[in-house]
Write a protein that holds these residues in place. Structure first.
Motif, PDB file in Angstrom:
ATOM      1  N   UNK A   1       2.032   4.378   1.679  1.00 10.76           N
ATOM      2  CA  UNK A   1       1.852   5.031   3.102  1.00 10.76           C
ATOM      3  C   UNK A   1       2.840   6.123   3.239  1.00 10.76           C
TER       4      UNK A   1
ATOM      5  N   UNK B   1      -4.540   5.066  -2.059  1.00 10.41           N
ATOM      6  CA  UNK B   1      -3.439   4.398  -1.091  1.00 10.41           C
ATOM      7  C   UNK B   1      -3.742   2.807  -1.031  1.00 10.41           C
ATOM      8  N   UNK B   2      -5.071   2.654  -1.426  1.00 12.39           N
ATOM      9  CA  UNK B   2      -5.448   1.199  -1.053  1.00 12.39           C
ATOM     10  C   UNK B   2      -6.726   0.985  -1.972  1.00 12.39           C
ATOM     11  N   UNK B   3      -7.181  -0.097  -2.046  1.00 14.79           N
ATOM     12  CA  UNK B   3      -8.646  -0.432  -2.707  1.00 14.79           C
ATOM     13  C   UNK B   3      -8.547   0.171  -4.085  1.00 14.79           C
ATOM     14  N   UNK B   4      -9.848   0.295  -4.826  1.00 19.05           N
ATOM     15  CA  UNK B   4      -9.942   0.579  -6.150  1.00 19.05           C
ATOM     16  C   UNK B   4     -10.795   1.412  -6.437  1.00 19.05           C
TER      17      UNK B   4
ATOM     18  N   UNK C   1      -5.937   1.135  -9.151  1.00 17.57           N
ATOM     19  CA  UNK C   1      -5.458   0.487  -7.761  1.00 17.57           C
ATOM     20  C   UNK C   1      -4.242   0.713  -7.596  1.00 17.57           C
ATOM     21  N   UNK C   2      -3.389   0.161  -6.651  1.00 22.21           N
ATOM     22  CA  UNK C   2      -2.331   0.667  -6.074  1.00 22.21           C
ATOM     23  C   UNK C   2      -1.285   0.087  -7.210  1.00 22.21           C
ATOM     24  N   UNK C   3      -1.644  -0.836  -8.129  1.00 24.44           N
ATOM     25  CA  UNK C   3      -0.529  -1.512  -8.984  1.00 24.44           C
ATOM     26  C   UNK C   3      -0.918  -1.016 -10.424  1.00 24.44           C
TER      27      UNK C   3
ATOM     28  N   UNK D   1       0.800  -1.232  -0.048  1.00 23.88           N
ATOM     29  CA  UNK D   1       0.250   0.103  -0.055  1.00 23.88           C
ATOM     30  C   UNK D   1       0.827   1.361   0.017  1.00 23.88           C
TER      31      UNK D   1
END
Lengths: 367, 346
Positions: B3, B58-61, B42-44, B1
């Motif tokens: 951070x 930072x997280x999730x979609x 998303x994060x990727x 994530x």
């Protein structure tokens, strides 16, 4: 390079595939949802996306769309068949087509690339959630041990966090200290958000450059990852001495968390744990603050994903099972003092729980 | 994530730059006859939405919808308690939090009469979201919007160059903090991460080749242990969603140190070719009596990927954008000794 947990997982996965009549299991993942891929390959993906094809005999192919990640996987993953494919979908479809007329399941199904499902008519990929979902939630003994080690590092990490928090420091500098500590301990990943301030703070988020000042409450959840498994701790500290309102508010969260933890046992539903926490807030006239307007969940499962099922909410009827690893955290907004957090990780046991966090349950004060 | 530091600064990323990017995208989307454009994040896979809006989850979609005209809409599964935060770091578009972001976008498209929708990387789009679109937008046609986005994305502005340059400086700071005498991967990687994050990096993936004599493969802090006489550290780093990589090779062998330093200088002085192929430029620059180029990889953002291989020593260069900055990763043999380096070029 396999961790100690991987052989046991593969055995469990093979048994589950047999029970669900699945010949090939397609597992998709990325740095957000790395859990399914990790379960089968022991590879912690960081960049790009990946697909693993797991056959009934255990033979597994890992396809990655990032060349650097494919090279890293060749050094780190527990399987030998690793492919770099700029077009992940095309490569996976070709491999699946070669498998012939077999029962193919895939998970997480809703995140699977559209091109994999919207292709040739002779390629039928079914929802394979049932094959793996329970395995992800209910841990084997070796997996529980990894979560225990992660929880110990969460405790140690929070001690670093407390030492780092002092007036004049920026929120992201605290994160830098935690990450330095974790990297030095061999922890590659950590889920962490932070809140700094007072009544105006409605939740936690990544750091935005806020400078800590006397009177601020500083909330955080730390979630280090060991051998792929996450464990979490949530605590709140005050810069300087806590005032009466902060102390009174904290007492509510402490009572709620302890009520939730006391409710945990095999067979108890997630809803019952959430209700035990929320009833404490209602008792103090704070019932509005346990709704989705102010809070997300009252805890959740953890494992190869830091926020997995079961979500601890009053409408989640999933029964807890021995071996589930969860956190109970009544984190929410308090109208007098702002967002406040408190949570401990634990393992569900037949007659209760095994507590994993050892950090005192107190509203810390730092100078 | 993610951070590390996440904040929006109008000096670094002016609203006007984002408006220009949106206008270029709209032009490209209209040219293929579409009513709107959707990018998943998303994060990727966040590079496209970050380029269009400045926002990286930072997280999730989430899903970012750009209609032919009007305000873009960002729907995310991040919870309501962080909606205010998203608004503070996303200078453009309207934000809605919902457990079902695809349904919210689908309903919005249906209400506004959208029929032909361009989806970035349609093949990679989450199947569940595609199904939601098909079931909730009457008569919808989903088309691949990757080429349209790429046309707009070819535009590289001063804001992007500035963010990349800053990210590169942070990566350099992290690598400079490493002690060549470090004996374990953990001792090498921890200061690299620390200095990058103290400088404001949003993310830092620090990895190490523990022993260049036996392998050129990078590993993370959890799988690498003792370091050999020669090792390399790679810092893959984001500053405000702008990604770079830097790699530096270290040696404890005093007799090798001058060769490693000379290779560092050679990489630092490489300039993007104004004309001709990248392969020719690399072959012409990295020369010496005891030096051989073993392999190289050029990376640039492509679609939703923050860094994607666009040219390699083993393949074609057709995806390489000559005018845009790129990361050059290179492996040299210095009289038989492996040396790895990477930096931002251009």
């Amino acid at each position: 390079m396999a961790t100690t947990t991987h052989p046991a997982r593969l055995k469990a996965l093979a048994a589950s595939m047999a029970a669900e009549n699945t010949d090939v299991l397609v597992l998709f993942g990325n740095n957000w949802h790395a859990d399914h891929l990790r379960y089968a390959t022991d590879f912690g993906i960081q960049e790009g996306q990946g697909i693993a094809l797991v056959r009934a005999d255990g033979a597994t192919t890992l396809i990655l769309d990032d060349p650097a990640e494919a090279e890293r996987a060749r050094a780190e993953a527990a399987i030998g068949d690793i492919l770099y494919a700029p077009s992940l979908v095309k490569e996976a479809r070709q491999l699946l087509t070669r498998e012939g007329n077999r029962q193919i399941g895939a998970a997480p199904f809703h995140l699977l690339p559209y091109g994999l499902l919207n292709g040739e008519k002779d390629l039928r990929v079914n929802d394979g959630t049932k094959v793996i979902e329970r395995l992800l939630m209910t841990k084997l003994e070796v997996e529980m041990d990894a979560v225990r080690r992660a929880a110990k590092l969460a405790d140690e990490g929070y001690a670093i966090f407390r030492d780092a928090a002092r007036p004049g420091r920026k929120d992201y500098e605290l994160v830098a200290e935690i990450e330095t500590f974790f990297r030095a301990k061999g922890v590659p990943e950590n889920f962490m958000i932070i809140g700094v301030g007072g009544q105006e703070v409605r939740g936690m988020a990544p750091p935005g450059g806020k400078v800590l000042k006397p009177g601020d409450m500083v909330t955080t959840e730390l979630t280090p990852c060991v051998d792929g498994y996450y464990a979490q701790i949530c605590r709140t500290l005050v810069v300087g001495e806590a005032n009466e309102a902060q102390k009174q508010a904290f007492a509510v969260y402490l009572e709620a968390m302890e009520a939730g933890i006391a409710a945990v046992a095999s067979g108890v539903t997630a809803a019952q744990v959430a209700k035990a926490e929320n009833d404490v807030f209602r008792k103090f006239g704070l019932g509005d603050y346990v709704t989705s307007e102010y809070t997300r969940v009252r805890g959740h499962g953890m494992g190869l994903f830091p926020d997995q099922k079961p979500q601890i909410l009053e409408d989640v009827q999933i029964p807890l099972e021995t071996g589930m690893t969860i956190i109970v955290h009544p984190n929410t907004y308090h109208p007098a003092v702002g967002y406040l957090v408190l949570g401990d990780s634990l393992i569900v046991r037949d007659q209760g729980h095994e507590l994993l966090c050892g950090t005192p349950r107190q509203l810390f004060s730092v100078q | 994530m993610r951070r590390g530091l996440m904040a929006w600064d109008e000096q670094e990323l002016p609203r006007a730059a984002l408006e220009t990017r949106l206008a270029l995208l709209r032009e490209a989307v209209q040219a293929i006859g579409c009513d709107g454009f959707v990018a998943y994040t998303n994060i990727a896979k966040g590079a496209a939405v970050a380029w269009l809006s400045g926002f990286q989850p930072y997280w999730n979609e989430g899903l970012f919808y750009v209609p032919a005209t009007g305000t873009p809409l960002f729907a995310t599964a991040l919870s309501k308690r962080v909606a205010e935060w998203i608004g503070s770091v996303m200078p453009i578009g309207q934000v809605q939090t919902t457990p079902k972001p695809a349904l919210l976008i689908a309903q919005h498209i249906a209400q506004t009469g959208g029929k032909r929708i361009a989806i970035l990387e349609l093949d990679d789009f989450p199947a569940g979201h595609a199904k939601t679109f098909l079931e909730n937008i009457p008569g919808v046609e989903l088309v691949d919007g990757t080429a349209a986005f790429a046309k707009a994305r070819a535009h590289v502005d001063a804001a992007e160059r500035g963010l990349l340059a800053h990210a590169d400086r942070l990566a350099e700071m992290g690598l400079a903090a490493i002690d060549a005498k470090a004996s374990t991967a953990q001792q090498a990687l921890a200061p690299c991460d620390e200095h990058a994050r103290l400088g404001g990096a949003e993310e830092c993936f620090a990895t190490v080749v523990p022993d260049l004599q036996t392998s050129g493969r990078f590993q993370r802090t959890d799988t690498a242990g003792a370091l050999g006489q020669n090792f390399a550290v790679r810092s893959s780093l984001a500053y405000k969603a702008s990604w770079v990589r830097r790699t530096r090779s270290f040696t404890r062998d005093a007799s090798l140190a001058p060769r490693f330093a000379a290779a560092d200088k050679l990489l630092a002085s490489f300039q993007p070719p104004a004309e001709g192929s990248l392969a020719q430029a690399i072959a012409g620059h990295f020369t010496g009596s005891d030096l051989r180029v073993e392999s190289w990889l050029a990376e640039q953002p492509a679609g939703s990927s923050p860094l994607s291989g666009v040219a390699t020593s083993a393949g074609s260069e057709e995806n390489w954008q000559r005018q845009a900055p790129f990361v050059l990763n290179i492996e040299l043999s210095l009289n038989g000794t492996r040396w790895l380096g990477a930096r931002l070029v251009g």
